[in-house]
Design a protein around this motif. Structure first.
Motif, short mmCIF file in Angstrom:
data_model
loop_
_atom_site.label_atom_id
_atom_site.label_comp_id
_atom_site.label_asym_id
_atom_site.label_seq_id
_atom_site.Cartn_x
_atom_site.Cartn_y
_atom_site.Cartn_z
N ASP B 134 57.32 5.44 5.41
CA ASP B 134 55.76 5.17 5.54
C ASP B 134 55.61 3.68 5.82
O ASP B 134 56.55 2.77 5.00
N ASP B 152 53.82 6.57 9.83
CA ASP B 152 54.85 7.42 9.22
C ASP B 152 56.23 7.25 9.88
O ASP B 152 56.24 8.06 10.93
N SER B 243 49.57 11.40 11.33
CA SER B 243 49.15 10.64 10.14
C SER B 243 47.64 10.92 10.36
O SER B 243 46.98 10.99 11.67
N SER B 316 48.89 9.34 5.27
CA SER B 316 50.04 10.07 5.85
C SER B 316 50.47 11.58 5.42
O SER B 316 49.59 11.84 4.71
#
Lengths: 426, 376
Positions: B134, B152, B243, B316
């Protein structure tokens, strides 16, 4: 300038809740140079030759000792501080004539050789007194590598029990001592005690004619130790316990009891002088468990010279739920665990044998035969074959030989700690 | 990606499960999808074939505040470590705590960004993943514009952590280079839609550049993308992948602003209950992403006029896997605030800690902006 490298062999994966971490840290020294020349401080060597009365029985022993001492003197490099002592009821200076150390040169080498050729035997074996005298000589030498060779043919008599232990207490950390027993009338345990306390080796030279070559090799090796003094430093985390620290190659030597604590989480072990060589250390630490997925350092193993970290190996713990990872046993850890066991069962087996407990001796030496075979330790297998008849090596079944030369048993005993190195996968 | 037969983790590009051999759903099977093509940006003169053309090379801008003194570039050179997360003691240069021995987190594995008292964010490795793929990049401009970007990285493509960090920073820099937009609401909205498209394009350009720099590996690094801007009473967001952005107003129902580009969304679109779809092993298969192998790196856009105070949350799936419904997130934030987490960064840390307590099965990124609407 000497360089050190550390390599770690371990399975760092632990199952959930597991606490015991094992790692083999292999430390290799290169560029060690010559004793007393790279560090700027001269090395010191003392040769102690047993001249008790028994060295004349047969006279070949004292003759071999004279020749061996000369060969050893020849190997000492110029500039090294040195002395030769003869040991009997007391320790007596052979060269230089008065208590002290001489500086090696063409002249002193010749004079020392002449003095050695006049060695005569007579008197008792008082090794404690010899060690004490050597300690006093070394205490006059400048700091640097200090090394002695001690030759004897008999067991200690002529000094009170406890004299040796007291002498070793004063000598510890002052000098290193390689011990040799000639013939088979000396006591393995006595010389092993000295060698262990003074970070040296112990071996048997059964035949007087082999002594020269052995002294030559021993002194050449001492002269190649350009790193005067190194220590093994082990950090372990808060709440952990160092279970053991054991040198496992080239020979087994349990260092655990020799730890000096230098801070709450750090202990140090003396390792003496180093030449270009590798030594392996098996470190076992019990750590508080952490949840699966966590990684923790279990031991930071460093080789330290003059308070400088020369090499570092990290022994880690990673908790995992994957049994494929956690059940794996590292080959180096397994091998050296076996080699340490091998030394242990041989020594206990021989002790049982000499105490007349043949049943225990048979079981233990059988176990030894299997361990030596399984680990490919051919030297130990050969030495064992002189003491036992192997019936079934896979099962570890042996019979004690009826006729065994005492020197063969002593060779097996003294060399039981020698390990084979694991074959490393490329 | 998880095998639908046995539940084992598998690699994104794999056709068959490594564990049981079952057929894995392809990452973007046209027969399963009914995603409308992204609307072309008709009035964007730079909209030609080159994804990086005329995009300001804003990654040359350096963030002036907010990264809490962290230079993440250290991650790619010398490792820099935060104090031990387990006991707080100093960390040795070999990366382990000097006291308890716990492996220290690098800055790349856990860092926070804070701007003033209204923006805070945390990016965390979680527990079971070996790396933090991430990334996030946040900014508050002098003119008061708030920018939150989360990418992500696709775990199964090596070096996706580099792609996600480069992409998120590039998008942030594009967005933060803009002044607040004046004019009618509809015009402001259109302007932000354009800018967010440009930001996404810049992000994609950086992700592709990472692949180029690595010599175009067969599994090029790739990542999702979500960016949100708060321009006074306007919240604008754009995303590509799964995300998410949420609007969580005070004392009113929250809403998920983004709609995942994933097989899960397709299942919901075809009538499956949200909880069932999100529990389905294939629902996490994303259908859009950024990177050299992306078939469709264009974002979807959504804007909202904010009429009451609330929180903008950009995160995320490491967070929303554990709390997907807006009301659940609102409850968690209320609990955290009641427990003393008052600053946005402390709230973000609380949400990340919640995900870690639930197993930390993925990287977790939580970016929060407190919005109190002011009319332009």
């Amino acid at each position: 300038m000497a360089e050190f490298q550390a390599e770690v062999f371990q399975n760092e994966y632990l199952s959930d809740g597991a606490t015991d971490v094992h790692g083999v840290v292999s430390i290799t020294c290169s560029g060690a140079g010559i004793a007393g020349q790279s560090s700027g401080t001269a090395a010191a060597e003392v040769i102690i030759v047993d001249t008790s009365g028994s060295m004349d029985m047969p006279p070949a022993k004292i003759a071999a000792a004279r020749r061996a001492a000369k060969v050893a003197i020849d190997e000492i490099v110029d500039g090294t501080w040195f002395a030769v002592m003869s040991g009997h009821t007391v320790a007596q200076m052979v060269f230089p004539p008065h208590p002290g150390l001489a500086k090696m040169s063409d002249v002193t080498r010749r004079e020392a050789s002449e003095a050695v050729s006049r060695l005569r035997s007579g008197g008792a074996t008082a090794i404690g007194a010899w060690i004490t005298a050597a300690t006093e000589l070394f205490n006059q030498a400048p700091a640097g590598q200090r090394h002695a060779i001690l030759l004897t043919d008999g067991k200690i008599e002529g000094e009170p029990a406890g004299a040796l232990a007291a002498a070793l207490e004063r000598a510890r950390g002052v000098f290193q001592c390689d011990c040799r027993g000639i013939g088979s009338d000396w006591v393995v345990e006595e010389l092993r005690t000295i060698a262990t306390a003074l970070l040296g080796t112990v071996d048997i030279v059964a035949a007087p004619e082999d002594l020269e070559a052995d002294f030559e090799a021993m002194m050449r090796n001492a002269m190649s130790r350009g790193v005067a003094d190194a220590r093994l430093r082990v950090w372990a985390p808060q709440g952990s316990e160092v279970m053991f620290v054991r040198q496992v190659a080239p020979q087994v030597d349990d260092l655990t009891s020799r730890a000096t604590r230098i801070s709450p989480l750090v202990v140090e072990f003396p390792t003496g002088a180093w030449s270009d060589e590798s030594r392996d250390y098996h470190v076992s630490v019990r750590v508080p468990p952490a949840p699966v997925g966590n990684e923790r350092l279990a031991a930071r193993v460093e080789l330290v010279v003059d308070d400088q970290v020369m090499a570092k190996g990290l022994v880690k713990a990673i908790w995992s739920a994957d049994t494929n990872l956690t059940t794996r046993i590292d080959p180096a850890v397994a091998h050296y665990t076996g080699q340490a066991q091998l030394a242990d069962v041989i020594q206990r087996g021989l002790a049982a044998k000499s105490a007349g407990d043949e049943r225990t001796a048979t079981v233990l030496l059988g176990e030894a035969a299997k361990l030596a075979h399984d680990s490919g330790n051919e030297q130990t297998t050969r030495l064992l074959a002189k003491v036992v008849d192997v019936v079934d090596v896979e099962a570890g079944t042996v019979r004690l030989k009826q006729q065994v030369a005492k020197s063969d048993e002593m060779a097996l005993d003294t060399r039981s700690t020698k390990t084979t190195r694991i074959r490393r996968e490329p | 990606m998880t095998c639908s037969s046995c539940g084992a983790e598998s690699l994104a590009g794999d056709t068959f499960c490594e564990a049981c051999g079952a057929d894995l759903a392809p990452p973007s099977s046209p027969s399963l999808l009914d995603v409308p093509p992204a609307s072309p940006i008709v009035d964007d003169p730079t909209a030609d074939g080159d994804p990086t053309a005329d995009v300001p090379r804003t990654h040359l801008l350096t963030p002036t505040s907010g990264t809490d003194g962290v230079d993440l570039d250290d991650e790619f050179g010398v490792d820099v470590f935060a104090p031990c997360a387990a006991c707080g003691a100093a960390v040795a240069d070999d990366g382990f705590c000097t006291q308890c021995g716990h492996k220290a987190r690098t800055r790349r594995e856990h860092w926070t960004e804070t701007h003033g008292d209204h923006v805070g964010a945390v990016c965390d490795r979680g527990i079971t993943h070996a790396r933090n793929e991430d990334a996030m990049a946040t900014a508050v401009t002098d003119a008061g514009l708030v920018v939150l970007v989360v990418c992500d990285g696709v775990t199964t493509a090596p070096d996706s952590d580099r792609a996600s960090l480069a992409a998120s920073r590039a998008a942030r820099d594009v967005l933060a280079a803009n002044p607040p937009v004046e004019g009618a609401f509809a015009a402001r909205l259109s302007a932000w839609e354009r800018t967010l498209h440009l930001a996404c394009r810049a992000a994609n350009g950086e992700a592709v550049a990472v692949a180029r720099a690595l010599g175009d590996p067969p599994e090029p690094p790739s990542c999702t993308f979500v960016a949100a801007v708060v321009d006074r009473d306007l919240v604008a967001t754009a995303w590509c992948g799964d995300s998410r952005a949420y609007w969580l107003p005070d004392g009113a129902p929250g809403e998920q602003l983004s709609l995942d580009h994933s097989l899960g969304t397709e299942m919901i679109r075809r009538g499956m209950a949200r909880s069932d779809a999100e529990a389905d092993a294939t629902s996490h298969t994303i259908t859009r992403w950024l990177g050299a192998d992306s078939l469709d790196p264009t974002p979807e856009f959504r804007a909202l006029a904010v009429d009451r105070p609330g929180w903008l949350l950009v995160c995320s799936d490491g967070l929303w896997n554990e709390a997907s419904e807006p009301e659940r997130l609102q409850a968690l934030m209320a609990d955290a605030a009641a427990a003393g987490a008052t600053s946005p960064t402390a709230l973000a840390e609380s949400l990340a800690a919640f995900a870690n307590e639930r197993g930390g099965r993925d990287n977790i990124t939580v970016a929060l902006a407190r919005c109190v609407p002011q009319l332009p």
